[in-house]
Scaffold this motif. Structure first.
Motif, PDB file in Angstrom:
ATOM      1  N   PHE A  86      25.754  39.337  50.004  1.00 40.67           N
ATOM      2  CA  PHE A  86      25.985  38.542  48.597  1.00 40.67           C
ATOM      3  C   PHE A  86      24.485  37.798  48.360  1.00 40.67           C
ATOM      4  O   PHE A  86      23.742  37.302  49.287  1.00 40.67           O
ATOM      5  CB  PHE A  86      26.899  37.477  49.091  1.00 40.67           C
ATOM      6  CG  PHE A  86      28.254  38.205  49.281  1.00 40.67           C
ATOM      7  CD1 PHE A  86      29.181  38.213  48.482  1.00 40.67           C
ATOM      8  CD2 PHE A  86      28.585  38.195  50.639  1.00 40.67           C
ATOM      9  CE1 PHE A  86      30.214  38.794  48.637  1.00 40.67           C
ATOM     10  CE2 PHE A  86      29.785  38.885  51.090  1.00 40.67           C
ATOM     11  CZ  PHE A  86      30.708  39.162  49.817  1.00 40.67           C
ATOM     12  N   SER A  87      24.373  37.765  47.186  1.00 38.96           N
ATOM     13  CA  SER A  87      23.264  36.898  46.472  1.00 38.96           C
ATOM     14  C   SER A  87      23.609  35.512  46.822  1.00 38.96           C
ATOM     15  O   SER A  87      24.594  35.047  46.431  1.00 38.96           O
ATOM     16  CB  SER A  87      22.966  37.156  44.981  1.00 38.96           C
ATOM     17  OG  SER A  87      22.173  36.103  44.338  1.00 38.96           O
ATOM     18  N   THR A  90      23.491  33.799  43.036  1.00 35.33           N
ATOM     19  CA  THR A  90      24.653  33.946  41.841  1.00 35.33           C
ATOM     20  C   THR A  90      26.082  33.999  42.822  1.00 35.33           C
ATOM     21  O   THR A  90      27.022  33.971  42.274  1.00 35.33           O
ATOM     22  CB  THR A  90      24.341  35.321  41.378  1.00 35.33           C
ATOM     23  OG1 THR A  90      24.472  36.317  42.173  1.00 35.33           O
ATOM     24  CG2 THR A  90      22.947  35.079  40.548  1.00 35.33           C
ATOM     25  N   GLN A  92      27.080  36.863  43.734  1.00 34.74           N
ATOM     26  CA  GLN A  92      27.364  38.314  43.224  1.00 34.74           C
ATOM     27  C   GLN A  92      27.395  39.160  44.655  1.00 34.74           C
ATOM     28  O   GLN A  92      26.175  39.130  45.260  1.00 34.74           O
ATOM     29  CB  GLN A  92      26.973  38.842  42.196  1.00 34.74           C
ATOM     30  CG  GLN A  92      27.354  40.365  41.854  1.00 34.74           C
ATOM     31  CD  GLN A  92      28.769  40.163  41.426  1.00 34.74           C
ATOM     32  OE1 GLN A  92      29.184  39.542  40.686  1.00 34.74           O
ATOM     33  NE2 GLN A  92      29.413  41.049  42.036  1.00 34.74           N
ATOM     34  N   CYS A  93      28.377  40.076  45.121  1.00 39.43           N
ATOM     35  CA  CYS A  93      28.065  40.944  46.160  1.00 39.43           C
ATOM     36  C   CYS A  93      27.130  42.081  45.739  1.00 39.43           C
ATOM     37  O   CYS A  93      27.181  42.591  44.496  1.00 39.43           O
ATOM     38  CB  CYS A  93      29.465  41.532  46.471  1.00 39.43           C
ATOM     39  SG  CYS A  93      29.442  42.804  47.844  1.00 39.43           S
ATOM     40  N   SER A  97      30.596  45.635  43.846  1.00 38.48           N
ATOM     41  CA  SER A  97      30.743  44.529  42.598  1.00 38.48           C
ATOM     42  C   SER A  97      32.018  43.884  42.482  1.00 38.48           C
ATOM     43  O   SER A  97      32.540  42.944  41.753  1.00 38.48           O
ATOM     44  CB  SER A  97      30.520  45.097  41.279  1.00 38.48           C
ATOM     45  OG  SER A  97      31.278  46.441  40.861  1.00 38.48           O
ATOM     46  N   GLN A 100      32.718  38.438  44.946  1.00 37.60           N
ATOM     47  CA  GLN A 100      31.755  37.451  44.738  1.00 37.60           C
ATOM     48  C   GLN A 100      32.145  36.152  45.453  1.00 37.60           C
ATOM     49  O   GLN A 100      33.562  35.968  45.938  1.00 37.60           O
ATOM     50  CB  GLN A 100      31.945  37.138  43.112  1.00 37.60           C
ATOM     51  CG  GLN A 100      30.668  35.912  42.810  1.00 37.60           C
ATOM     52  CD  GLN A 100      30.398  35.970  41.289  1.00 37.60           C
ATOM     53  OE1 GLN A 100      30.815  36.927  40.733  1.00 37.60           O
ATOM     54  NE2 GLN A 100      29.555  35.060  41.000  1.00 37.60           N
TER      55      GLN A 100
END
Length: 117
Positions: A86-87, A90, A92-93, A97, A100
């Protein structure tokens, strides 16, 4: 701590730990208003992040114990169980996708760490 308005949304800052409580280039878990939140300290760059501690893939409370690193300029964490990445900016994975995680504002001052909810 007092509330401030950020992007038309009121944020309450919660003192969660000291900088010494979070390993350099690693993570720790704190409990804020009944939520497990992972705190990450990228000591080599001076960046701090706060995210959900729960990996949405299998609903395991484990991200604070995940492997941290970077992909280009993107700081990330990998779940220690199934390696979903993960980021930290953000949520987001980066490997799937469909997933999250929530991210939270974080503030470090005078040796104390604050998370905004």
């Amino acid at each position: 701590m007092e509330s401030i308005t950020l992007e038309k949304e009121e944020i309450t800052w919660h003192q969660v730990c000291t900088i010494a409580d979070v390993p350099a280039d690693g993570g720790a878990c704190v409990l804020v208003e009944g939520r497990q939140i992972a705190i990450f300290n990228f000591a080599r760059t001076g960046d701090w992040y706060a995210t959900d501690n729960q990996c949405p893939h299998r609903q395991q409370m484990a991200l604070a114990r995940g492997m941290t690193g970077s992909q280009g300029d993107e700081h990330k964490v990998a779940c220690p169980f199934h390696k979903k990445t993960f980021s930290l900016k953000t949520g987001q994975c980066l490997t799937d996708s469909d997933y999250q995680i929530a991210t939270y504002p974080i503030l470090v001052e005078n040796g104390l760490v604050f998370v905004g909810l």
